[in-house]
Scaffold this active site. Structure first.
Site, PDB file in Angstrom:
ATOM      1  N   ARG A  62     -16.000  10.287   0.623  1.00  0.00           N
ATOM      2  CA  ARG A  62     -14.631   9.820   0.369  1.00  0.00           C
ATOM      3  C   ARG A  62     -14.502   9.219  -1.023  1.00  0.00           C
ATOM      4  NH1 ARG A  62     -12.219   6.234   5.027  1.00  0.00           N
ATOM      5  NH2 ARG A  62     -10.297   7.263   4.353  1.00  0.00           N
ATOM      6  N   ASP A 142      -4.478  15.045   4.190  1.00  0.00           N
ATOM      7  CA  ASP A 142      -5.128  13.851   4.741  1.00  0.00           C
ATOM      8  C   ASP A 142      -6.220  14.147   5.758  1.00  0.00           C
ATOM      9  OD1 ASP A 142      -3.627  14.591   6.919  1.00  0.00           O
ATOM     10  OD2 ASP A 142      -2.320  12.849   6.896  1.00  0.00           O
ATOM     11  N   LEU A 166       1.593   4.813  -0.361  1.00  0.00           N
ATOM     12  CA  LEU A 166       1.974   5.052  -1.744  1.00  0.00           C
ATOM     13  C   LEU A 166       3.485   4.922  -1.865  1.00  0.00           C
ATOM     14  CD1 LEU A 166       0.625   6.140  -4.514  1.00  0.00           C
ATOM     15  CD2 LEU A 166       2.101   8.112  -4.016  1.00  0.00           C
ATOM     16  N   LEU A 177       1.472  13.581   0.799  1.00  0.00           N
ATOM     17  CA  LEU A 177       0.564  13.673  -0.345  1.00  0.00           C
ATOM     18  C   LEU A 177      -0.508  14.736  -0.130  1.00  0.00           C
ATOM     19  CD1 LEU A 177      -0.025   9.847  -0.921  1.00  0.00           C
ATOM     20  CD2 LEU A 177       1.579  11.320  -2.148  1.00  0.00           C
ATOM     21  N   CYS A 196       4.759  -4.884  -5.745  1.00  0.00           N
ATOM     22  CA  CYS A 196       5.284  -5.614  -4.589  1.00  0.00           C
ATOM     23  C   CYS A 196       5.637  -7.063  -4.924  1.00  0.00           C
ATOM     24  CB  CYS A 196       4.261  -5.586  -3.446  1.00  0.00           C
ATOM     25  SG  CYS A 196       4.029  -3.969  -2.700  1.00  0.00           S
ATOM     26  N   CYS A 199       6.911 -10.140  -2.430  1.00  0.00           N
ATOM     27  CA  CYS A 199       7.524  -9.592  -1.205  1.00  0.00           C
ATOM     28  C   CYS A 199       6.469  -9.379  -0.123  1.00  0.00           C
ATOM     29  CB  CYS A 199       8.230  -8.276  -1.502  1.00  0.00           C
ATOM     30  SG  CYS A 199       8.994  -7.518  -0.041  1.00  0.00           S
ATOM     31  N   CYS A 206       5.746  -6.408  10.722  1.00  0.00           N
ATOM     32  CA  CYS A 206       4.849  -5.581  11.525  1.00  0.00           C
ATOM     33  C   CYS A 206       4.695  -6.207  12.909  1.00  0.00           C
ATOM     34  CB  CYS A 206       3.478  -5.461  10.853  1.00  0.00           C
ATOM     35  SG  CYS A 206       2.284  -4.507  11.828  1.00  0.00           S
TER      36      CYS A 206
END
Length: 387
Positions: A62, A142, A166, A177, A196, A199, A206
């Site tokens: 990876r 992916d 992303l 992607l 970000c 924020c 969540c």
């Protein structure tokens, strides 16, 4: 003839121009240097059991493109924007409740769409370069080894938000992607820094506190992951999925960078409202053939019908649909799968917790049940009922 004899800057500009005609909404280039700055993080995630098991298993592969490709020189990263609202109006059916697939599963499975665009891009590059060149390409989405969002960030397509997605300037995070490793040495684009700021809306909203605050998550707690598991969903997550039967969009919906984003560039991505917001009760008895014919082209069908059926049963419990009671009783009586029987018991105890007939039914079938997990689910459902 060597690859470096090609005017790679001119070729890069041709690729950028051609990508628009191919149906690629954003494209960037980066080096094939290792992503080894992520090693510690990936190891920690695995050790902390914060991974899903869906990831590529070899951490080194990876991180190091040269382990999966012979002498890589560059990586081309692409993004395709997908719609966030339906153009077609949904028909209401009186007295019937619907489930929902998350937006990333609307339309044709994005793996197929990305593969088509990547293949067309490779074909174009081959047509624009001398045939005697020994060019090599490895396209992936992916399901491949590399981490899509990290490649895309380094290629300048966007930045990785606190939700781990992303985020592009033009399309927000509503993008698919893909990437191509190649032995052509393209000039890399400039990576984007995180924007970000202070924020924390995605973290705060969540439902399971899965986001860790630094772009990583405890993926085991993510509702999108939970909807894709095949066994019993842990009880703590069941009320939180509401009527979603695949995926989760909450951290995208609350992101300020996604406000007003809705793009309909690709016909294959257009959702059929009757498919992506299906009636819940018919899902309980859908055959394998019917499921494949109706939902097989969606990315959300990849785990088969059982997780979708289980989630539909949970959704019926969450919306307290009393008209579904006969259907859920039938699941317990007739379905050969313990997960379906046990989850139906949970749902019944939520829909009508004071119904003595349901209580007696669950007591009877608890005594008949042979699967230990399903038996425990029925016992818990009986205990919840207020008779």
């Amino acid at each position: 003839m060597e690859v470096y004899l090609v005017d790679t800057e001119l070729l890069k500009q041709k690729i950028i121009e051609a990508s628009k005609d191919i149906g690629i909404d954003k494209i960037g280039f980066t080096t094939a240097e290792p992503f080894d700055h992520l090693r510690t993080s990936l190891i920690e995630q695995k050790e902390n059991n914060h991974t899903t098991g869906f990831e590529h298993g070899n951490i080194d592969e990876r991180l190091y493109p040269d382990l999966i490709f012979n002498q890589p020189q560059s990586i081309i990263s692409i993004a395709l924007a997908y719609p966030t609202r339906m153009n077609e109006r949904l028909k209401s059916v009186r007295g019937e409740k619907r489930g929902k697939f998350a937006r990333a599963s609307w339309g044709t499975d994005y793996h197929h769409i990305l593969k088509d665009r990547l293949d067309k891009l490779i074909t174009f590059i081959k047509e624009e370069t001398p045939k005697e060149l020994e060019l090599d390409f490895k396209p992936m989405v992916d399901t491949g080894e590399l981490i899509d969002v990290v490649v895309a960030q380094r290629a300048g397509l966007g930045f990785i938000g606190k939700n781990g997605l992303l985020i592009t300037e033009e399309f927000g995070s509503y993008v698919y992607l893909g990437e191509i490793i190649t032995n052509i040495p393209f000039e890399p684009d400039t990576p984007m820094e995180n924007q970000c700021g202070e924020c924390t809306k995605c973290i705060d909203q969540c439902p399971t506190s899965a986001l860790l605050g630094d772009g990583r998550m405890n993926a085991q707690k993510c509702l999108s992951y939970q909807t894709q598991t095949k066994g019993f969903m842990p009880e703590e997550y069941r009320p939180k999925i509401r009527s979603i039967i695949y995926g989760c969009d909450i951290c995208q919906e609350v992101c300020p960078f996604n406000k007003g984003k809705n793009f309909h560039f690709h016909e294959e991505m257009e959702p059929d409202p009757e498919v992506v917001t299906p009636l819940l009760k018919p899902l309980l008895t859908i055959s394998n053939r019917e499921f494949k014919e109706r939902f097989g082209y969606l990315a959300g069908s990849w785990r088969g019908k059982k997780p979708i059926q289980r989630n539909a049963i949970i959704a019926l419990g969450n919306v307290r649909d009393k008209t579904s009671i006969p259907h859920l009783l039938s699941c317990i009586e007739q379905d050969p799968r313990p997960v379906i029987r046990g989850t139906a018991a949970w749902s019944l105890s939520k829909i009508d917790p004071t119904n003595p007939a349901i209580y007696d039914f669950l007591v009877e079938y608890h005594e008949k049940e042979t699967d230990e997990e399903a038996k425990e689910e029925m016992r818990n459902a009986i205990d919840r009922m207020r008779i």
